[in-house]
Scaffold this motif. Structure first.
Motif, PDB file in Angstrom:
ATOM      1  N   ALA A  21       0.834  -1.209   0.000  1.00 47.95           N
ATOM      2  CA  ALA A  21       0.000   0.000   0.000  1.00 47.95           C
ATOM      3  C   ALA A  21       0.867   1.257   0.000  1.00 47.95           C
ATOM      4  O   ALA A  21       0.572   2.221  -0.703  1.00 47.95           O
ATOM      5  CB  ALA A  21      -0.930  -0.010   1.211  1.00 47.95           C
ATOM      6  N   SER A  24       2.735   2.531  -3.437  1.00 46.72           N
ATOM      7  CA  SER A  24       2.052   3.365  -4.434  1.00 46.72           C
ATOM      8  C   SER A  24       2.315   4.851  -4.196  1.00 46.72           C
ATOM      9  O   SER A  24       2.143   5.660  -5.098  1.00 46.72           O
ATOM     10  CB  SER A  24       0.551   3.080  -4.431  1.00 46.72           C
ATOM     11  OG  SER A  24      -0.012   3.489  -3.204  1.00 46.72           O
ATOM     12  N   ARG A  32       2.121  -0.717 -10.337  1.00 46.82           N
ATOM     13  CA  ARG A  32       0.991  -0.772  -9.411  1.00 46.82           C
ATOM     14  C   ARG A  32       0.553  -2.216  -9.192  1.00 46.82           C
ATOM     15  O   ARG A  32       0.417  -2.983 -10.128  1.00 46.82           O
ATOM     16  CB  ARG A  32      -0.198   0.015  -9.962  1.00 46.82           C
ATOM     17  CG  ARG A  32       0.115   1.454 -10.271  1.00 46.82           C
ATOM     18  CD  ARG A  32       0.134   2.280  -9.001  1.00 46.82           C
ATOM     19  NE  ARG A  32       0.274   3.681  -9.337  1.00 46.82           N
ATOM     20  CZ  ARG A  32       1.217   4.445  -8.842  1.00 46.82           C
ATOM     21  NH1 ARG A  32       2.090   3.967  -8.011  1.00 46.82           N
ATOM     22  NH2 ARG A  32       1.300   5.713  -9.175  1.00 46.82           N
ATOM     23  N   THR A  34      -2.342  -4.124  -6.451  1.00 48.81           N
ATOM     24  CA  THR A  34      -3.285  -3.923  -5.345  1.00 48.81           C
ATOM     25  C   THR A  34      -2.951  -4.879  -4.209  1.00 48.81           C
ATOM     26  O   THR A  34      -2.246  -5.875  -4.400  1.00 48.81           O
ATOM     27  CB  THR A  34      -4.724  -4.188  -5.807  1.00 48.81           C
ATOM     28  OG1 THR A  34      -4.840  -5.568  -6.153  1.00 48.81           O
ATOM     29  CG2 THR A  34      -5.109  -3.299  -6.980  1.00 48.81           C
ATOM     30  N   ASN A  35      -3.487  -4.580  -3.041  1.00 44.50           N
ATOM     31  CA  ASN A  35      -3.326  -5.498  -1.918  1.00 44.50           C
ATOM     32  C   ASN A  35      -3.941  -6.851  -2.243  1.00 44.50           C
ATOM     33  O   ASN A  35      -3.377  -7.887  -1.908  1.00 44.50           O
ATOM     34  CB  ASN A  35      -3.943  -4.920  -0.645  1.00 44.50           C
ATOM     35  CG  ASN A  35      -2.988  -4.011   0.080  1.00 44.50           C
ATOM     36  OD1 ASN A  35      -1.985  -3.564  -0.477  1.00 44.50           O
ATOM     37  ND2 ASN A  35      -3.279  -3.735   1.326  1.00 44.50           N
ATOM     38  N   ASP A  36      -5.100  -6.845  -2.892  1.00 43.18           N
ATOM     39  CA  ASP A  36      -5.734  -8.115  -3.260  1.00 43.18           C
ATOM     40  C   ASP A  36      -4.861  -8.901  -4.230  1.00 43.18           C
ATOM     41  O   ASP A  36      -4.720 -10.111  -4.108  1.00 43.18           O
ATOM     42  CB  ASP A  36      -7.116  -7.881  -3.872  1.00 43.18           C
ATOM     43  CG  ASP A  36      -8.154  -7.479  -2.844  1.00 43.18           C
ATOM     44  OD1 ASP A  36      -7.950  -7.782  -1.641  1.00 43.18           O
ATOM     45  OD2 ASP A  36      -9.162  -6.871  -3.233  1.00 43.18           O
TER      46      ASP A  36
END
Length: 72
Positions: A21, A24, A32, A34-36
């Motif tokens: 997180a 970014s 990039r 995402t956490n997912d």
């Protein structure tokens, strides 16, 4: 990731996802994820046999030589 308890693995995963997180914020040129997306790429286990088929492993055991010798 392999560790000795699920609790330690959960805390390690949370620390990694926090870093994802924060990454970014480094700038626009940083790739990039995402956490997912990062979480989907992680496998957490307490069983060393789960990584037996891996071609490459990064060892990061605390400086406990007795523990390192038992793993190697």
């Amino acid at each position: 990731m392999v560790d000795i308890s699920d609790d330690i693995l959960t805390r390690a995963q949370a620390a990694i996802l926090n870093n994802v997180a924060m990454r970014s914020l480094a700038g626009r040129d940083v790739a990039r994820i995402t956490n997912d997306g990062a979480k989907q790429r992680m496998e957490l286990t307490t069983d060393l046999q789960d990584v037996a088929s891996c071609d490459f492993i990064i060892e990061n055991v605390t400086e406990d030589w007795a523990l390192k010798k038992s793993v190697l």
